[in-house]
Design a protein around this motif. Sequence first.
Motif, mmCIF file in Angstrom:
data_model
loop_
_atom_site.group_PDB
_atom_site.id
_atom_site.type_symbol
_atom_site.label_atom_id
_atom_site.label_comp_id
_atom_site.label_asym_id
_atom_site.label_seq_id
_atom_site.Cartn_x
_atom_site.Cartn_y
_atom_site.Cartn_z
ATOM 1 N N ASP A 1 41.339 26.726 36.158
ATOM 2 C CA ASP A 1 41.716 25.471 36.594
ATOM 3 C C ASP A 1 41.546 24.436 35.728
ATOM 4 O O ASP A 1 41.278 24.225 34.419
ATOM 5 N N LEU B 1 45.616 32.225 39.370
ATOM 6 C CA LEU B 1 45.255 30.668 40.185
ATOM 7 C C LEU B 1 44.492 31.572 40.992
ATOM 8 O O LEU B 1 43.474 30.360 42.223
ATOM 9 N N LYS C 1 48.214 25.026 45.433
ATOM 10 C CA LYS C 1 47.841 25.053 44.013
ATOM 11 C C LYS C 1 49.402 24.590 42.275
ATOM 12 O O LYS C 1 49.179 24.095 41.636
#
Length: 280
Positions: free
Chosen positions: A130, A8, A162
């Motif tokens: 993403d 991430l 996230k």
Amino acid sequence: MLIAVCSLKGSPGVTTLATALGARWPGQENPIVVEVDPAGGDLMARFRLPDTPGLVSLAAAARGRGHADPNLIAQHTQLLPGGLRVVLGPVGAEQTRAALAVLASGPSSPLRRAADQPDTTVIADCGRVDPDSPAFPIIRSADAMLLVARPHDDELAHIALKLQAAQQWSRRPCFVLIGDGYSTAEVSQALQIPVMGRVPRDARGAAVLCGHGTGRRRPDKSMLGRAAAKIALNIYSHGHARTASHGTHAPHLRLAVPGEPISGASLQPLGPQTRNGATP
């Protein structure tokens, strides 16, 4: 079985882990590692391999014949030292994204079709991801997603923000820590995440997997290789349990436990970082 390996934030070693998993995969099966990192591939340069066959030739073949042939991926592999099959991503991001526009489109990608064949495992190196990533459809269709991160403040804070969204990207999300930093227990407690595995810093072992090793050192003799073998066995065992039960009652590889919403503030109780490199 299709496994997506991604991060991430940053570059914590996704390609090295994907390659290590393939090299240490249990059983008699020879997996296929496919570089679908939108930023471009690394293995071509690391091992000084030709640019074809690879991801670009695979995309051209998929465009010409459609996505239906389950053996298409195997026809566009090259062999790393030791015999691991890889589909090399081009070095340039523009070429990679153009290939992914073909390979990740439609209801079923060539990676998914290949992984649906008996005794076939495809490990997709998706790089940093993403929802806007062109590799995102491949991640969504994967049987397991490995989220890779270093246990440091900056990466963990980013992941905390996230994490809830990332849990919706895969049916079986898993979390893997790379290197020293917060202990496994601290990360699990602060982020409410059971950590599936931890891969130690092992420069010599990584050098072997990056094509720079010397002598006769093998992946199975390194700390990196042994850690990857444990993770691979975990995924392999769950995958076969799912197949045996036809996907109805097989155990799930879970990332987060139910509880309070996770936010960046969750990291505050950790206090000073430790550098003990604790393993699970």
